[in-house]
Design an enzyme around this catalytic site. Structure first.
Site, mmCIF file in Angstrom:
data_model
loop_
_atom_site.group_PDB
_atom_site.id
_atom_site.type_symbol
_atom_site.label_atom_id
_atom_site.label_comp_id
_atom_site.label_asym_id
_atom_site.label_seq_id
_atom_site.Cartn_x
_atom_site.Cartn_y
_atom_site.Cartn_z
ATOM 1 N N CYS A 134 0.804 -1.234 0.000
ATOM 2 C CA CYS A 134 0.000 0.000 0.000
ATOM 3 C C CYS A 134 0.833 1.279 0.000
ATOM 4 O O CYS A 134 0.832 2.027 -0.971
ATOM 5 C CB CYS A 134 -0.926 0.002 1.211
HETATM 6 N N1 LIG Z 1 -2.880 -5.898 1.962
HETATM 7 C C1 LIG Z 1 -3.313 -4.843 2.598
HETATM 8 O O1 LIG Z 1 -2.942 -4.605 3.726
HETATM 9 C C2 LIG Z 1 -4.313 -3.880 1.968
HETATM 10 C C3 LIG Z 1 -4.975 -2.968 2.797
HETATM 11 C C4 LIG Z 1 -5.890 -2.105 2.237
HETATM 12 C C5 LIG Z 1 -6.131 -2.138 0.854
HETATM 13 N N2 LIG Z 1 -5.464 -3.028 0.066
HETATM 14 C C6 LIG Z 1 -5.787 -3.048 -1.355
HETATM 15 O O2 LIG Z 1 -6.634 -4.165 -1.618
HETATM 16 C C7 LIG Z 1 -6.365 -4.712 -2.905
HETATM 17 C C8 LIG Z 1 -6.025 -6.194 -2.776
HETATM 18 O O3 LIG Z 1 -4.827 -6.323 -2.023
HETATM 19 P P1 LIG Z 1 -4.397 -7.675 -1.323
HETATM 20 O O4 LIG Z 1 -3.304 -7.318 -0.390
HETATM 21 O O5 LIG Z 1 -5.557 -8.426 -0.786
HETATM 22 O O6 LIG Z 1 -3.807 -8.467 -2.582
HETATM 23 P P2 LIG Z 1 -3.456 -10.042 -2.643
HETATM 24 O O7 LIG Z 1 -2.434 -10.172 -3.706
HETATM 25 O O8 LIG Z 1 -3.186 -10.577 -1.283
HETATM 26 O O9 LIG Z 1 -4.811 -10.698 -3.136
HETATM 27 C C9 LIG Z 1 -5.347 -10.472 -4.398
HETATM 28 C C10 LIG Z 1 -5.981 -11.756 -4.897
HETATM 29 O O10 LIG Z 1 -6.579 -11.482 -6.163
HETATM 30 C C11 LIG Z 1 -6.413 -12.624 -6.990
HETATM 31 N N3 LIG Z 1 -6.564 -12.211 -8.367
HETATM 32 C C12 LIG Z 1 -5.705 -11.551 -9.176
HETATM 33 N N4 LIG Z 1 -6.244 -11.370 -10.389
HETATM 34 C C13 LIG Z 1 -7.472 -11.915 -10.343
HETATM 35 C C14 LIG Z 1 -8.523 -12.049 -11.305
HETATM 36 N N5 LIG Z 1 -8.395 -11.562 -12.540
HETATM 37 N N6 LIG Z 1 -9.650 -12.674 -10.918
HETATM 38 C C15 LIG Z 1 -9.763 -13.175 -9.671
HETATM 39 N N7 LIG Z 1 -8.823 -13.079 -8.722
HETATM 40 C C16 LIG Z 1 -7.689 -12.467 -9.070
HETATM 41 C C17 LIG Z 1 -5.019 -13.113 -6.633
HETATM 42 O O11 LIG Z 1 -4.843 -14.467 -7.000
HETATM 43 C C18 LIG Z 1 -4.992 -12.888 -5.121
HETATM 44 O O12 LIG Z 1 -5.438 -14.040 -4.420
HETATM 45 C C19 LIG Z 1 -5.254 -3.851 -3.488
HETATM 46 O O13 LIG Z 1 -5.810 -2.818 -4.245
HETATM 47 C C20 LIG Z 1 -4.594 -3.255 -2.263
HETATM 48 O O14 LIG Z 1 -3.951 -2.039 -2.545
HETATM 49 C C21 LIG Z 1 -4.588 -3.918 0.603
#
Ligand SMILES: NC(=O)c1ccc[n+]([C@@H]2O[C@H](COP(=O)([O-])OP(=O)(O)OC[C@H]3O[C@@H](n4cnc5c(N)ncnc54)[C@H](O)[C@@H]3O)[C@@H](O)[C@H]2O)c1
Length: 442
Positions: free
Chosen positions: A273
């Site tokens: 992030c």
């Molecule tokens: N990790 C954090 O602490 C956090 C906190 C707040 C916001 N965010 C935001 O949330 C969003 C997700 O982050 P995250 O950390 O959960 O990511 P992550 O990589 O842990 O999870 C994302 C998931 O999406 C799946 N994915 C990718 N492409 C896909 C598709 N086309 N169809 C279906 N699934 C698909 C991946 O396989 C993965 O399991 C991002 O925008 C991030 O900036 C993350």
């Protein structure tokens, strides 16, 4: 049409579909499930779906109980079959939003997922983007795709909203259910429906005027963190030169009951992030011929921190009459923050690279990350394994550099086992070291 959906929410006959079962999507699924809402998780990663169906944990800090409960539940399921999207009343997108190699927003995950959703969209469904992104994404990028492929109209045939995820992995005080949820709708009905859904599971909802305002809220929060972390990192370097302990300064300043908020310096920024999200605004601002100088400056200061830490390590070795070239350095902590197994964008990788380029032999210890898994940018280190934590092994190293202060590590023990410790996190605070042990703040 909206009354039917609201009624389903009230009777808990509403199905929440979640796309992307990672650090954000998985706890979100759990939160709705805990409130007796039917949940259906989607991911393209077959392994994650298989693990979820079998109750096998794949994100360490979330523990085993959640996974077992979801696997054994009658109201939870996970699949890679996206034709099942029509079973969901709401579809929440929690897919990655990284930067590309030119440090510009990589919207490919959001675009691909929206394309997929558009092929299965049916009347009455609510589509919500939760990924962090530039203001305007939901209405300028997603809605045109959803409408074009489905032939349906947003606001009349289906509903669209944006609600940023504010999850803080590893934070014992706040989980998804306890963090107020900001929601912006594409029109009043979308907002009403989205609020009603989140209200079933989350402590408080915070409605805002529209999707782009909600998108800007999330970026503002993360820009605020990035800029303030850069500020304390800069102060650390200045105070170090003056012989002042920045941590003592910050702790004392934090006793002021108003007008000061505590941020702690470290070896640089990490995670999915803070190092990334601010640049989503920088990119979008260019369209309006506006500059984001604070964001750029914070990025510059934070990016330079690994170099500073390595310079301090060189001085620490020098005090022991040793050169960096040929020295064995143990780095503690590969995760970007304490007590999680997330190594995305970790500044430790940059520290590894710098140490290696100066001729040091580098190893790491991280109780949360036994082995470096493949990453997009640091393939050199893939397969490297964490060392065993014991006196004999640690004693072998010329210096130990603390990059992440995991709480499970006994730092007093470290002072017994190493003569030269470089501490970027103030982890050695309170540890009384023997005379011949040097603890360098970095
Ligand atoms: N990790 C954090 O602490 C956090 C906190 C707040 C916001 N965010 C935001 O949330 C969003 C997700 O982050 P995250 O950390 O959960 O990511 P992550 O990589 O842990 O999870 C994302 C998931 O999406 C799946 N994915 C990718 N492409 C896909 C598709 N086309 N169809 C279906 N699934 C698909 C991946 O396989 C993965 O399991 C991002 O925008 C991030 O900036 C993350």
């Amino acid at each position: 049409m909206i009354d039917v959906q609201l009624n389903k929410i009230q009777k808990k006959q509403f199905t929440v579909g979640i796309i992307g079962l990672g650090y954000v999507g998985l706890p979100l699924m759990w939160t709705f499930h805990n409130n007796d809402m039917r949940v259906l998780g989607f991911d393209i990663d077959e392994k994650k779906v298989e693990n979820l169906k079998n109750g096998i944990p794949y994100i360490k800090h979330l523990g085993t109980e959640m996974m077992e409960a979801l696997a054994n539940s009658d109201i939870a399921d996970a699949t890679t079959d996206f034709s099942r999207l029509n079973e969901a009343d709401a579809i929440l997108l929690c897919v990655p939003t990284p930067l590309d190699q030119h440090r510009e927003p990589d919207m490919s995950y959001v675009e691909q997922t929206t394309e997929t959703v558009s092929k299965h969209l049916r009347k009455g469904q609510l589509v919500i983007l939760e990924s962090t992104t530039w203001p305007g994404t939901t209405e300028e990028l997603m809605i045109p795709i959803l409408e074009k492929n489905s032939g349906l109209k947003a606001g009349t045939d289906f509903y669209v909203a944006y609600s940023p995820e504010r999850e803080d992995p590893g934070n014992a005080d706040f989980n998804t259910a306890k963090i107020p949820k900001v929601v912006g709708g594409h029109g009043p009905e979308a907002l009403k429906l989205a609020l009603a859904m989140y209200d079933t599971a989350i402590v408080e909802t915070v409605p805002v005027s529209d999707c782009k305002t909600a998108e800007a809220v999330k970026l503002t929060e993360n820009i605020f963190r990035s800029v303030n972390i850069a500020l304390v990192n800069e102060l650390k370097v200045v105070y170090e030169a003056m012989g002042i302990d920045v941590h003592e300064v910050i702790d004392a300043a934090a006793t002021k009951p108003f007008g000061f908020m505590k941020f702690t310096p470290g070896p640089g920024l990490g995670g999915h992030c803070i190092p990334i999200d601010p640049f989503y605004l920088t990119w979008k601002a260019r369209e309006f011929e506006k500059h984001t100088r604070f964001i750029e400056l914070a990025g510059e200061v934070n990016t330079n921190m690994p170099s500073y830490v390595v310079d301090r390590t060189m001085l620490a070795l020098n005090a022991h009459k040793k050169a960096m070239n040929g020295s064995k350095i143990l780095v503690i902590g590969l995760a970007y923050k304490p007590d999680v197994d997330d190594m995305r964008e970790s500044p430790t990788f940059k520290i590894f690279d710098l140490l290696k380029s100066l001729g040091a032999e580098v190893a790491y210890y991280d109780p949360f990350i036994p082995e470096v898994l493949p990453t997009r940018e640091h393939s050199d280190w893939t397969g490297t394994k964490s060392i065993e934590w014991n006196k004999e092994t640690v004693y072998e190293f010329d210096a130990v550099l603390i990059s992440t202060n995991h709480s499970t590590i006994d730092y007093a023990e470290l002072a017994e086992w190493s003569e030269c410790v470089v501490d970027t996190r103030n982890a050695m605070r309170g540890v009384v070291a023997k005379n011949d042990v040097h603890i360098f703040k970095a």
